[in-house]
Scaffold this motif. Structure first.
Motif, PDB file in Angstrom:
ATOM      1  N   ARG A   9       0.857  -1.181   0.000  1.00  0.00           N
ATOM      2  CA  ARG A   9       0.000   0.000   0.000  1.00  0.00           C
ATOM      3  C   ARG A   9       0.890   1.227   0.000  1.00  0.00           C
ATOM      4  O   ARG A   9       1.797   1.349   0.800  1.00  0.00           O
ATOM      5  CB  ARG A   9      -0.899   0.035   1.242  1.00  0.00           C
ATOM      6  CG  ARG A   9      -1.871  -1.108   1.350  1.00  0.00           C
ATOM      7  CD  ARG A   9      -2.572  -1.075   2.689  1.00  0.00           C
ATOM      8  NE  ARG A   9      -3.403   0.112   2.833  1.00  0.00           N
ATOM      9  CZ  ARG A   9      -3.910   0.511   3.990  1.00  0.00           C
ATOM     10  NH1 ARG A   9      -3.641  -0.140   5.098  1.00  0.00           N
ATOM     11  NH2 ARG A   9      -4.658   1.594   4.056  1.00  0.00           N
ATOM     12  N   TYR A  25      -5.494   9.004   0.549  1.00  0.00           N
ATOM     13  CA  TYR A  25      -5.352   7.833   1.407  1.00  0.00           C
ATOM     14  C   TYR A  25      -5.299   6.557   0.560  1.00  0.00           C
ATOM     15  O   TYR A  25      -6.138   6.356  -0.321  1.00  0.00           O
ATOM     16  CB  TYR A  25      -6.503   7.735   2.411  1.00  0.00           C
ATOM     17  CG  TYR A  25      -6.247   6.665   3.439  1.00  0.00           C
ATOM     18  CD1 TYR A  25      -5.537   6.960   4.592  1.00  0.00           C
ATOM     19  CD2 TYR A  25      -6.640   5.341   3.224  1.00  0.00           C
ATOM     20  CE1 TYR A  25      -5.240   5.973   5.527  1.00  0.00           C
ATOM     21  CE2 TYR A  25      -6.353   4.354   4.148  1.00  0.00           C
ATOM     22  CZ  TYR A  25      -5.649   4.672   5.291  1.00  0.00           C
ATOM     23  OH  TYR A  25      -5.344   3.702   6.201  1.00  0.00           O
ATOM     24  N   ARG A  27      -6.304   3.182  -0.118  1.00  0.00           N
ATOM     25  CA  ARG A  27      -7.353   2.284   0.341  1.00  0.00           C
ATOM     26  C   ARG A  27      -6.877   0.832   0.397  1.00  0.00           C
ATOM     27  O   ARG A  27      -6.092   0.384  -0.441  1.00  0.00           O
ATOM     28  CB  ARG A  27      -8.560   2.387  -0.575  1.00  0.00           C
ATOM     29  CG  ARG A  27      -9.215   3.765  -0.573  1.00  0.00           C
ATOM     30  CD  ARG A  27      -9.964   4.015   0.725  1.00  0.00           C
ATOM     31  NE  ARG A  27     -10.565   5.359   0.757  1.00  0.00           N
ATOM     32  CZ  ARG A  27     -11.507   5.726   1.616  1.00  0.00           C
ATOM     33  NH1 ARG A  27     -11.939   4.853   2.517  1.00  0.00           N
ATOM     34  NH2 ARG A  27     -11.992   6.939   1.593  1.00  0.00           N
ATOM     35  N   SER A  28      -7.388   0.095   1.397  1.00  0.00           N
ATOM     36  CA  SER A  28      -7.019  -1.299   1.587  1.00  0.00           C
ATOM     37  C   SER A  28      -8.070  -2.215   0.968  1.00  0.00           C
ATOM     38  O   SER A  28      -9.268  -1.915   0.999  1.00  0.00           O
ATOM     39  CB  SER A  28      -6.887  -1.604   3.081  1.00  0.00           C
ATOM     40  OG  SER A  28      -6.704  -2.977   3.309  1.00  0.00           O
ATOM     41  N   ASP A  33      -9.411   0.695   6.502  1.00  0.00           N
ATOM     42  CA  ASP A  33      -8.751   1.918   6.045  1.00  0.00           C
ATOM     43  C   ASP A  33      -8.342   2.817   7.201  1.00  0.00           C
ATOM     44  O   ASP A  33      -8.783   3.970   7.331  1.00  0.00           O
ATOM     45  CB  ASP A  33      -9.649   2.656   5.060  1.00  0.00           C
ATOM     46  CG  ASP A  33      -9.785   1.915   3.745  1.00  0.00           C
ATOM     47  OD1 ASP A  33      -8.780   1.315   3.308  1.00  0.00           O
ATOM     48  OD2 ASP A  33     -10.881   1.911   3.168  1.00  0.00           O
TER      49      ASP A  33
END
Length: 309
Positions: A9, A25, A27-28, A33
């Motif tokens: 990530r 951000y 994102r996962s 998150d």
């Protein structure tokens, strides 16, 4: 300070504005998150190093475990000491610390987008202001960096929550999503209960007149209070006080009085069952209808709906 990121990530540059890198951000895939990083002497355990001024589209919470440092936020230096919490709102411009971090300084950093707190929340700061956990962090006059001070007796609990959040994110066991939301909520509730260290920051910046003005506002905002009252209390003319406060803060004395009253109103709406009219009276509004109009203008929703959220 570094944007969030770990194995697989990485932070995303979503644009530039006035030569400032805007970081999105990362994102996962599993929806967790939230990112926790630990920085020792300025070196973070997660995220690439950023050597230029940058901003984020997410919230960042920093908790100083030990040592001292200085963050440069929106062009001003914010000194940090053990027990301090710094919340950076989306869009705040953070510059490199330029050596203002002691070698033994340990800082915990928690990164998260607003929809982790409430999936119904949009990216608009107006919508954030209507949320009981987000409003105290990004409400009017708070965009940028907001510093809080955790009382000494509560710091161990804060650190325990951050470490538990970090463990849940690293181990990702069954039920991790619910645990992550719970620990993050505990941190945000803790922030809503802390008083903003406004006058301390003003004194740090050698602004004794502004500190005196805010002292008066803090002591007397629950009673009828006007610019003339504040000026009389600090021994200056209303015109002089108006000029200094507007020049140094960009806001009027009356706007600061209203901001303090609304901050207390949010606390009472969240923590008590008082009626809206009773809340209005407690925070210095003699007319409940005017209180509702001012609250709606600042938060996008009336007090009753804000409480229900």
């Amino acid at each position: 300070m570094s944007p969030p990121g770990d194995k697989g990530r990485s932070a995303t540059t979503i644009g530039r504005s006035s030569d400032v890198r805007l970081v999105g951000y990362p994102r996962s895939a599993d929806g967790l998150d939230v990112t926790v990083a630990r920085s020792v002497g300025g070196r973070a355990s997660a995220g690439p190093s950023v050597s230029e001024p940058h901003a984020h589209d997410f919230l960042l919470l920093l908790l100083v475990e030990r040592g001292t440092s200085t963050m440069r936020v929106d062009g001003r230096d914010v000194p940090l000491a053990p027990g301090d919490v710094l919340v950076l709102a989306p869009g705040a411009v953070v510059a490199p610390h330029a050596g203002h971090v002691e070698p033994d300084t340990e800082v915990w950093m928690v990164f998260f987008p607003a929809d982790v707190v409430d999936p119904a929340t949009t990216g608009s700061l107006v919508s954030w202001r209507s949320h009981p956990l987000l409003a105290p962090l990004v409400g009017p006059g708070r965009a940028g960096g907001q510093r809080f001070s955790v009382p000494a007796g509560e710091r161990a609990g804060w650190l325990a929550h951050v470490r538990a959040l970090d463990a849940e994110l690293r181990e990702r066991r069954d039920g991790a999503a619910a645990a992550v939301r719970a620990y993050l909520t505990l941190l945000l509730v803790g922030l809503t209960r802390l008083e903003a260290v406004v006058t301390d920051e003003l004194r740090d910046r050698d602004e004794p007149l502004l500190a005196a003005v805010f002292d008066v506002v803090e002591r007397r905002f629950r009673e009828p209070l006007s610019l003339r009252d504040v000026a009389s209390a600090v021994g200056l003319t209303p015109g002089h006080v108006t000029t200094i406060v507007r020049r140094r803060t960009g806001r009027t004395v009356q706007q600061w009085i209203t901001e303090r009253r609304l901050r207390e109103a949010r606390r009472l709406l969240h923590d008590t069952d008082l009626t809206v009219a009773a809340v209005a009276a407690r925070v210095g509004f003699r007319d409940a209808g005017y209180f509702v109009r001012r609250f709606r203008a600042e938060h996008g929703v009336p007090p009753g709906r804000w409480r229900a959220a």
